[in-house]
Design an enzyme around this catalytic site. Structure first.
Site, short mmCIF file in Angstrom:
data_model
loop_
_atom_site.label_atom_id
_atom_site.label_comp_id
_atom_site.label_asym_id
_atom_site.label_seq_id
_atom_site.Cartn_x
_atom_site.Cartn_y
_atom_site.Cartn_z
N GLU A 147 0.80 -1.23 0.00
CA GLU A 147 0.00 0.00 0.00
C GLU A 147 0.83 1.28 0.00
O GLU A 147 0.57 2.18 0.79
CB GLU A 147 -0.95 -0.02 1.21
CG GLU A 147 -1.96 -1.13 1.10
CD GLU A 147 -2.89 -1.20 2.31
OE1 GLU A 147 -4.09 -1.29 2.09
OE2 GLU A 147 -2.40 -1.20 3.44
C1 ACM Z 1 -2.36 -5.37 3.95
O1 ACM Z 1 -3.50 -5.79 4.27
N1 ACM Z 1 -2.18 -4.09 3.71
C2 ACM Z 1 -1.24 -6.27 3.82
#
Ligand code: ACM
Length: 503
Positions: A308
């Site tokens: 992310e």
């Molecule tokens: C995640 O759920 N950002 C690994």
């Protein structure tokens, strides 16, 4: 109370032969490996009140523990309760320990008092990596809570505990060379709590507790994103928060405050932070942190995140992750990273990918996962719409999130780890991990309600043979119901999901 036809064994063993009758256990002398025998004695008295005693090897005993490599592959065991004594033979110490966990599931309160059915079980795990993850960053859990989580996991034969130690909301592990990380960046969380952190001694205490129970701890330092907290301690290491129109809208929808550089972030949004990829001091910092974490962690893995990084240009992410995966590998550990890092062509060879996309991969997720295998690594499977324990099991469940979907027990049970990313050899899958993110979870009792019974489904996916006759939803929902008395006795606040045929 008689035991049902399907013995309440989860994960189901590879082979079970049952005969008529039971072996009563009014008291027990236990001989063999002192560590495993001591843990069994403590579990027996806690579960049944049956007082047992650890005696020397070769002494007459009702429960005879031994290790013999002829009992099978790594972590295998044979449990033989057809003769007068109960004999558990592990192929190694871990296998012996798992044999005792099976014995505890066989115990029941019969007409003859506490007893085990007459059975012979031959068993070995399907996957070498059977993990749970606890996010101690969004909400900090102290040493005792982590130990309680380990206790829950090992009874289901999990053998890895991934600790998500750092995130935007807090830094949770003492690092000597960068002391402000815990002095300044550990005092808050997402849940309105006061945060906290592990001193190195406390972390070692967790490692020792885990190791006695054959659990490998996998520490995660999430990089380059999920690093807002680093900027509270060392503002020059972290970029200003990345706030696109989309992320501002998302945070408004979540009711999350917007992150402010250098200040605690108590929201639940993701993807807005990054360390400074073009500053050399960032790599000094990361080299020190990973070296210190590697030095105090005996297990083979070092998780370096990679998820992310929404505001990070792909070229910057690649530059960073190629370099940092090598720094991690240079500590002597095998790097582990979330699957996005598989987009990086030159990621360190042998890096393990952790897949958290959906069970039907979207976009480039499958290709990213595959790239770890092309580089000589393997995959840990944690599809978020099946394996994330923080997803709500029902729409009206009071805790948990829904971004990956509602995950009923049956959905948690019915997926095949080797079928998610197409075209891979079976041995490209190292195993399965069930993560618990803690934006909505502040106590182990609360965690229990989200985690149980779904954690048992993941235990079976990770351990039991794929094609076993009992490896079906109908068998599982009957067997898992049989664990309720033991969970109650252990104070586990499991959810009585309507899908399960509780007695
Ligand atoms: C995640 O759920 N950002 C690994």
């Amino acid at each position: 109370m008689a035991l049902p036809d399907s013995l309440p064994l989860v994960p189901h063993p590879a082979d079970v032969r049952r005969e008529e009758g039971v072996i009563p256990l009014a008291s027990a002398r236990i001989s063999g490996d002192a560590g495993v025998a001591g843990l069994l004695r403590d579990a027996l008295v806690a579960r049944t009140g049956v007082r047992s005693q650890v005696v020397g090897e070769g002494t007459d005993a009702e429960i005879v523990l031994s290790v013999d490599p002829a009992a099978g592959a790594a972590e295998a065991y044979v449990l033989d309760a057809l003769g007068d004594a109960i004999r558990i033979t592990g192929a190694d110490a871990a296998g012996l320990f798992y044999g005792t966990r099976t014995l505890l599931q066989l115990l029941h309160d019969s007409d003859a008092g506490w007893a085990v059915p007459r059975v012979r079980i031959e068993d070995a795990p399907r996957f070498a990596y059977r993990g749970v993850m606890l996010d101690v960053a969004r909400h900090f859990f102290g040493v005792d809570a982590v130990k309680a989580y380990i206790d829950r996991a090992v009874d289901l034969k999990f053998n890895h505990l991934h600790l998500h130690l750092t995130d935007d909301q807090g830094w949770r592990l003492e690092i000597d060379s960068w002391p402000l990380l815990t002095e300044r960046a550990s005092g808050s969380d997402t849940t309105g709590g006061a945060g906290g952190f592990f001193t190195k001694d406390q972390y070692r205490e967790i490692l020792a507790y885990a190791s006695e129970r054959h659990v490998t701890v996998v520490p995660e330092i999430d990089l380059p994103g999920h690093t807002h907290a680093v900027g509270i301690a060392y503002p020059d290491l972290v970029e200003e928060p990345w706030l696109s129109e989309q992320s501002i809208a998302e945070q408004a929808a979540l009711g999350s405050p917007l992150p402010v550089h250098g200040e605690y972030y108590r929201g639940a949004a993701v993807g807005h932070s990054s360390v400074r990829i073009h500053e050399e001091r960032t790599y000094d910092f990361i080299t020190d942190v990973l070296r210190e974490v590697a030095e105090i962690t005996p297990g083979p893995y070092l998780h370096i995140g990679g998820d992310e990084c929404l505001g990070t240009p792909a070229a910057d992410f690649a530059l960073f992750f190629e370099r940092v995966s090598r720094i991690a590998a240079d500590t002597g550990k095998t790097p582990v990273a979330w699957h996005e890092a598989g987009a990086v062509t030159g990621i360190a060879e042998g890096t393990i990918g952790q897949y958290w996309g959906s069970v039907e991969p979207k976009g480039s997720h499958a290709e990213e996962a595959e790239h770890f295998v092309e580089r000589g690594g393997a995959l840990i499977m944690s599809p978020s719409d099946r394996a994330y324990l923080d997803m709500k099991p029902t729409p009206d469940f009071p805790l948990g999130l829904v971004w990956a979907g509602i995950v009923p027990v049956r959905a948690a049970y019915e997926w095949e780890p080797t079928a998610v990313v197409p075209g891979l050899a079976d041995d490209a899958i190292l195993g399965v991990e069930a993560p618990l993110w803690t934006e909505t979870v502040t106590t182990i009792a609360a965690a229990d309600t989200l985690v149980f019974p779904r954690i048992a489904a993941h235990a079976e996916t990770a351990w039991s043979p794929k094609d076993g006759a009992e490896r079906t939803w109908d068998s599982f929902r009957a067997r898992v119901a049989g664990l309720a008395p033991a969970w109650e006795a252990s104070g586990i606040e499991f959810t009585r999901s309507e899908e399960i045929a509780w007695a």
